[in-house]
Scaffold this motif. Structure first.
Motif, PDB file in Angstrom:
ATOM      1  N   LYS A  59       0.241  -1.102  -0.157  1.00  0.00           N
ATOM      2  CA  LYS A  59       0.064   0.211   0.221  1.00  0.00           C
ATOM      3  C   LYS A  59       1.011   0.927  -0.055  1.00  0.00           C
ATOM      4  CE  LYS A  59      -3.728  -2.355   2.400  1.00  0.00           C
ATOM      5  NZ  LYS A  59      -4.832  -2.064   3.649  1.00  0.00           N
ATOM      6  N   TYR A  60       0.359   2.274  -0.896  1.00  0.00           N
ATOM      7  CA  TYR A  60       1.967   3.313  -0.523  1.00  0.00           C
ATOM      8  C   TYR A  60       0.566   4.745  -1.445  1.00  0.00           C
ATOM      9  CZ  TYR A  60       0.199   2.590  -5.531  1.00  0.00           C
ATOM     10  OH  TYR A  60       0.169   3.110  -7.595  1.00  0.00           O
ATOM     11  N   ARG A  61       1.418   5.854  -0.836  1.00  0.00           N
ATOM     12  CA  ARG A  61       1.041   7.084  -1.131  1.00  0.00           C
ATOM     13  C   ARG A  61       2.259   7.824  -1.737  1.00  0.00           C
ATOM     14  NH1 ARG A  61       0.188  12.312   1.867  1.00  0.00           N
ATOM     15  NH2 ARG A  61       1.777  11.197   3.322  1.00  0.00           N
ATOM     16  N   GLN A  62       1.815   8.718  -2.828  1.00  0.00           N
ATOM     17  CA  GLN A  62       3.034   9.507  -3.777  1.00  0.00           C
ATOM     18  C   GLN A  62       2.367  11.192  -3.641  1.00  0.00           C
ATOM     19  OE1 GLN A  62       2.850   8.723  -8.163  1.00  0.00           O
ATOM     20  NE2 GLN A  62       4.182  10.512  -7.562  1.00  0.00           N
ATOM     21  N   PHE A  63       3.876  11.163  -3.787  1.00  0.00           N
ATOM     22  CA  PHE A  63       3.573  13.017  -4.212  1.00  0.00           C
ATOM     23  C   PHE A  63       4.880  13.423  -3.977  1.00  0.00           C
ATOM     24  CE2 PHE A  63       3.813  12.145   0.528  1.00  0.00           C
ATOM     25  CZ  PHE A  63       4.997  13.449   1.135  1.00  0.00           C
ATOM     26  N   SER A  64       5.081  14.968  -4.803  1.00  0.00           N
ATOM     27  CA  SER A  64       6.440  15.173  -5.693  1.00  0.00           C
ATOM     28  C   SER A  64       6.542  16.800  -4.161  1.00  0.00           C
ATOM     29  CB  SER A  64       5.658  15.710  -6.332  1.00  0.00           C
ATOM     30  OG  SER A  64       5.898  14.434  -7.420  1.00  0.00           O
ATOM     31  N   LEU A  65       7.803  17.029  -4.398  1.00  0.00           N
ATOM     32  CA  LEU A  65       8.031  18.223  -3.314  1.00  0.00           C
ATOM     33  C   LEU A  65       9.194  18.553  -4.320  1.00  0.00           C
ATOM     34  CD1 LEU A  65       8.780  16.202   0.259  1.00  0.00           C
ATOM     35  CD2 LEU A  65       7.210  17.680  -0.658  1.00  0.00           C
ATOM     36  N   SER A  66      10.128  20.190  -4.086  1.00  0.00           N
ATOM     37  CA  SER A  66      10.289  20.611  -4.776  1.00  0.00           C
ATOM     38  C   SER A  66      11.845  21.203  -3.873  1.00  0.00           C
ATOM     39  CB  SER A  66       9.685  22.239  -5.486  1.00  0.00           C
ATOM     40  OG  SER A  66       9.278  22.556  -4.496  1.00  0.00           O
ATOM     41  N   ASN A  67      12.627  21.724  -4.643  1.00  0.00           N
ATOM     42  CA  ASN A  67      14.201  22.357  -3.447  1.00  0.00           C
ATOM     43  C   ASN A  67      14.728  21.752  -3.065  1.00  0.00           C
ATOM     44  OD1 ASN A  67      13.951  24.670  -5.031  1.00  0.00           O
ATOM     45  ND2 ASN A  67      11.899  25.480  -4.008  1.00  0.00           N
ATOM     46  N   PRO A  68      15.363  20.827  -2.994  1.00  0.00           N
ATOM     47  CA  PRO A  68      15.525  19.925  -4.956  1.00  0.00           C
ATOM     48  C   PRO A  68      14.241  19.039  -5.277  1.00  0.00           C
ATOM     49  CG  PRO A  68      16.284  18.914  -2.849  1.00  0.00           C
ATOM     50  CD  PRO A  68      15.985  19.569  -2.364  1.00  0.00           C
ATOM     51  N   ASN A  69      14.290  19.172  -6.325  1.00  0.00           N
ATOM     52  CA  ASN A  69      13.290  17.815  -6.723  1.00  0.00           C
ATOM     53  C   ASN A  69      13.691  16.624  -6.195  1.00  0.00           C
ATOM     54  OD1 ASN A  69      11.454  20.268  -8.661  1.00  0.00           O
ATOM     55  ND2 ASN A  69      13.566  20.058 -10.393  1.00  0.00           N
ATOM     56  N   ARG A  70      12.100  16.440  -5.855  1.00  0.00           N
ATOM     57  CA  ARG A  70      11.731  15.233  -4.657  1.00  0.00           C
ATOM     58  C   ARG A  70      10.743  14.961  -5.509  1.00  0.00           C
ATOM     59  NH1 ARG A  70      12.546  17.651   0.159  1.00  0.00           N
ATOM     60  NH2 ARG A  70      12.133  19.119  -0.943  1.00  0.00           N
ATOM     61  N   ILE A  71      10.779  13.154  -5.463  1.00  0.00           N
ATOM     62  CA  ILE A  71       9.316  11.767  -5.753  1.00  0.00           C
ATOM     63  C   ILE A  71       9.457  10.584  -4.208  1.00  0.00           C
ATOM     64  CG2 ILE A  71       8.005  10.166  -7.088  1.00  0.00           C
ATOM     65  CD1 ILE A  71       8.886  12.369  -8.293  1.00  0.00           C
ATOM     66  N   VAL A  72       8.208  11.578  -4.122  1.00  0.00           N
ATOM     67  CA  VAL A  72       8.466  10.852  -2.563  1.00  0.00           C
ATOM     68  C   VAL A  72       6.884   9.536  -2.593  1.00  0.00           C
ATOM     69  CG1 VAL A  72       7.332  11.167  -0.001  1.00  0.00           C
ATOM     70  CG2 VAL A  72       8.558  12.515  -1.198  1.00  0.00           C
ATOM     71  N   ILE A  73       7.880   8.262  -2.300  1.00  0.00           N
ATOM     72  CA  ILE A  73       6.157   7.419  -1.897  1.00  0.00           C
ATOM     73  C   ILE A  73       6.875   6.431  -0.425  1.00  0.00           C
ATOM     74  CG2 ILE A  73       6.265   5.062  -2.739  1.00  0.00           C
ATOM     75  CD1 ILE A  73       7.050   5.727  -5.163  1.00  0.00           C
ATOM     76  N   ASP A  74       5.994   7.052   0.251  1.00  0.00           N
ATOM     77  CA  ASP A  74       5.087   6.297   1.706  1.00  0.00           C
ATOM     78  C   ASP A  74       4.478   5.234   1.579  1.00  0.00           C
ATOM     79  OD1 ASP A  74       6.150   8.505   2.385  1.00  0.00           O
ATOM     80  OD2 ASP A  74       3.904   9.429   3.516  1.00  0.00           O
ATOM     81  N   LEU A  75       5.396   3.864   2.084  1.00  0.00           N
ATOM     82  CA  LEU A  75       5.073   2.729   2.169  1.00  0.00           C
ATOM     83  C   LEU A  75       3.810   2.757   3.164  1.00  0.00           C
ATOM     84  CD1 LEU A  75       8.281   1.066   0.629  1.00  0.00           C
ATOM     85  CD2 LEU A  75       6.060   1.664  -0.758  1.00  0.00           C
ATOM     86  N   GLN A  76       3.053   1.873   3.350  1.00  0.00           N
ATOM     87  CA  GLN A  76       2.211   1.942   4.198  1.00  0.00           C
ATOM     88  C   GLN A  76       2.253   0.553   5.344  1.00  0.00           C
ATOM     89  OE1 GLN A  76      -1.164   3.888   3.041  1.00  0.00           O
ATOM     90  NE2 GLN A  76      -0.351   6.216   2.853  1.00  0.00           N
ATOM     91  N   GLY A  77       2.616   0.076   6.626  1.00  0.00           N
ATOM     92  CA  GLY A  77       2.331  -1.215   6.953  1.00  0.00           C
ATOM     93  C   GLY A  77       3.273  -2.172   6.886  1.00  0.00           C
ATOM     94  N   ILE A  78       4.514  -1.213   6.819  1.00  0.00           N
ATOM     95  CA  ILE A  78       5.675  -2.098   6.625  1.00  0.00           C
ATOM     96  C   ILE A  78       6.631  -1.710   7.662  1.00  0.00           C
ATOM     97  CG2 ILE A  78       5.027  -3.190   4.480  1.00  0.00           C
ATOM     98  CD1 ILE A  78       7.849  -1.722   3.599  1.00  0.00           C
ATOM     99  N   GLN A  79       7.376  -1.974   7.557  1.00  0.00           N
ATOM    100  CA  GLN A  79       9.117  -1.719   8.383  1.00  0.00           C
ATOM    101  C   GLN A  79      10.218  -2.091   7.699  1.00  0.00           C
ATOM    102  OE1 GLN A  79       8.647  -1.461  11.980  1.00  0.00           O
ATOM    103  NE2 GLN A  79       6.780  -1.363  11.602  1.00  0.00           N
ATOM    104  N   ILE A  80      11.152  -1.384   8.015  1.00  0.00           N
ATOM    105  CA  ILE A  80      12.661  -0.641   7.243  1.00  0.00           C
ATOM    106  C   ILE A  80      13.143  -1.839   7.240  1.00  0.00           C
ATOM    107  CG2 ILE A  80      13.810   0.481   8.668  1.00  0.00           C
ATOM    108  CD1 ILE A  80      14.789   1.877   6.233  1.00  0.00           C
TER     109      ILE A  80
END
Length: 415
Positions: A59-80
C-alpha cells in the motif's frame, strides 16, 4: 511429581504461553510478513525504472516536493529492512533522471522513500501481480518532462503516447515511404533485440541472460547494415531497457521500416531442444506445438517486463484485423532466406519457417520475422551464444538473408 510428568506439564505451559504471545503480537507479525524482498533500479536514456518486489501487495502514497526536486513514496504497514535501507547504493552516476534515493522509517507503520531527481520528470507508478519468478511488484517509472527529438528517435514520444493510451493516433497510415526500397530510397531495417530491463528473457544453466545476448547480436547486425550502401537501420532498444511489445511495433511503423527482425535466444522445457528457427505471424493458429509454446512465452513479455494496463486503451485485435495476407507471405519469403543461411552455421530446429500469433510481429504492412538464434536452455548452444564468433555468424546470416530477400525481387512498394 515424576520427572516425565514435570516435563509434560512444562511443555503444556510453554505451549500456552507461546500461544498468548503470538496472539498479542499478531498485528506486528502481519506487518512483518509484508516486506520488500528486492529492489531493482534500471537506468536508461528513455526512462528510469525502480521496482520494489514484495511478499504481498504494497500500500503506498506518492507525492512530489521541490527545492530540490523529489518524488516521495510512503509505503504503509511495513518496517524498514536491509533491502530498503541499502537501495540508495543501486543508483548509478550515469542515471539521467535519478540522483539519489533515501529510505527511512517515517513513523511506526510507514517507510518513506525519497527519490531526488536530476531533471524535471513525469512519474508513472503502478502495481503488478505475481508472474513467472516475480512476486508482487510496485513500479515507479521516471520519464523526462521535456519533449523528445522525434526525428532522431521517436521512442520517448511513443512511450508517452502508449502510457496515455494514444499510441495508434500518431502513427502513419501506411508504413513504408513511396518508391522501391533499395533503388528509389534506402531500405529501412528495424532490429528488435527481445526483452530488456526487468524482463531478462530466458536464462541458461550458466546464468546467461537472453536479453544480453540478443542485444550483442543486434549490435553486430546493426554494424553490418550501417556499412551497406542504400540501407538504414534502427533498433527498438539499444540498451538494457524494457520496451512494451506494441511500442516496438509502433517504432517500426513510425520509422517506416521495410523489414522488422526480432532477435531471440529462447528456452524450452526440455534441455535437449536445440537448433535455430525463424517464425512469421499466423492469424489462424500456430503451425507447430513449439511455435505455439514460444509465442505464448514471448507474448508474456509485457506482463513480465511490467506494463501499466491503465494507459493501454486500444485493443489487441485492432492491429491484428489490419494484417494483410500479402504481408505474411512476404514475411515467409524473407524468413526462408534467413533460415537457409542460419542452416549453414547451426542445426535447424525445423527446416521451414514456423508460424504463430507473436504479438511483436503484428505490424500490418511490414514483413516481420522472429529469429530464434539458438536455445539458451541447451548447454552446448548456451556456450556458443556467448562467443563472439557465433554471434557474428548469426548477424552475418541474417544480413545475408536481408540482402537476398531484396535481391530476389521483393517489390514492397508496388502494393
Amino acid at each position: 511429581m515424576s520427572h516425565s510428568d514435570y516435563n509434560s506439564s512444562r511443555r503444556r505451559l510453554l505451549k500456552g504461553a507461546a500461544a498468548v504471545w503470538l496472539l498479542s503480537v499478531s498485528p506486528i507479525g502481519y506487518a512483518a510478513n509484508s516486506k520488500v524482498i528486492a529492489v531493482r533500479i534500471w537506468p536508461a536514456s528513455s526512462y528510469t525504472r525502480v521496482t520494489l518486489e514484495s511478499s504481498i501487495p504494497l500500500k503506498y502514497r506518492q507525492f512530489s516536493l521541490s527545492n530540490p526536486n523529489r518524488i516521495v513514496i510512503d509505503l504503509q504497514g511495513i518496517q524498514i529492512n536491509s533491502v530498503l535501507s541499502s537501495m540508495g547504493a543501486q543508483v548509478q552516476q550515469r542515471d539521467p533522471y535519478l540522483k539519489l534515493v533515501r529510505a527511512g522509517q517515517f513513523d511506526p507503520k510507514t517507510v518513506r522513500l525519497v527519490f531526488e531527481i536530476k531533471q524535471p520528470v513525469v512519474p508513472h507508478i503502478f502495481t503488478l501481480p505475481p508472474i513467472a519468478k516475480f512476486k508482487h511488484r510496485l513500479v515507479l517509472d521516471l520519464y523526462p518532462k521535456k519533449a523528445a527529438n522525434v526525428d532522431d528517435d521517436p521512442l520517448l514520444a511513443l512511450l508517452e503516447e502508449y502510457n496515455s493510451g494514444d499510441l495508434e493516433k500518431h502513427l502513419p497510415a501506411k508504413a513504408r515511404k513511396p518508391g522501391k526500397a533499395g533503388k528509389d530510397r534506402p531500405i529501412v531495417i528495424m532490429l528488435d533485440p527481445g526483452h530488456g530491463g526487468e524482463d531478462s528473457g530466458a536464462i541458461g544453466k550458466y546464468k546467461t541472460r537472453e536479453k544480453d545476448i540478443v542485444l550483442q547480436i543486434a549490435r553486430r547486425l546493426q554494424a553490418l547494415i550501417k556499412r551497406e550502401p542504400g540501407m538504414k537501420v534502427y533498433m527498438t532498444r539499444n540498451e538494457d531497457v524494457f520496451i512494451p511489445l506494441k511500442v516496438r511495433v509502433a517504432k517500426a511503423r513510425k520509422m517506416r521500416a521495410d523489414l522488422f527482425v526480432s532477435i531471440h535466444a529462447d528456452a524450452f522445457t526440455n534441455r535437449s531442444a536445440r537448433g535455430s528457427s525463424v517464425f512469421a505471424l499466423s492469424t489462424k493458429g500456430a503451425t507447430s506445438n513449439t511455435a505455439r509454446f514460444l509465442a505464448q512465452t514471448q507474448n508474456e513479455a509485457d506482463s513480465i517486463g511490467g506494463v501499466s494496463k491503465s494507459g493501454d486503451k486500444y485493443l489487441d485485435h485492432t492491429m491484428l484485423d489490419l494484417v494483410q495476407t500479402a504481408t505474411i507471405n512476404d514475411s515467409l519469403k524473407f524468413g526462408d532466406e534467413v533460415l537457409k543461411r542460419m542452416g549453414k552455421i547451426n542445426k535447424l530446429h525445423k527446416n521451414s519457417v514456423d508460424q504463430a500469433g507473436f504479438a511483436v510481429l503484428k505490424a500490418p504492412d511490414i514483413p516481420s520475422v522472429l529469429v530464434e538464434t539458438a536455445f539458451i536452455s541447451n548447454l552446448e548452444e548456451e556456450r556458443k551464444l556467448k562467443t563472439a564468433r557465433f554471434q557474428q555468424q548469426i548477424a552475418e546470416s541474417i544480413f545475408a538473408g536481408i540482402k537476398a530477400y531484396f535481391k530476389n525481387g521483393a517489390e514492397l512498394a508496388r502494393r
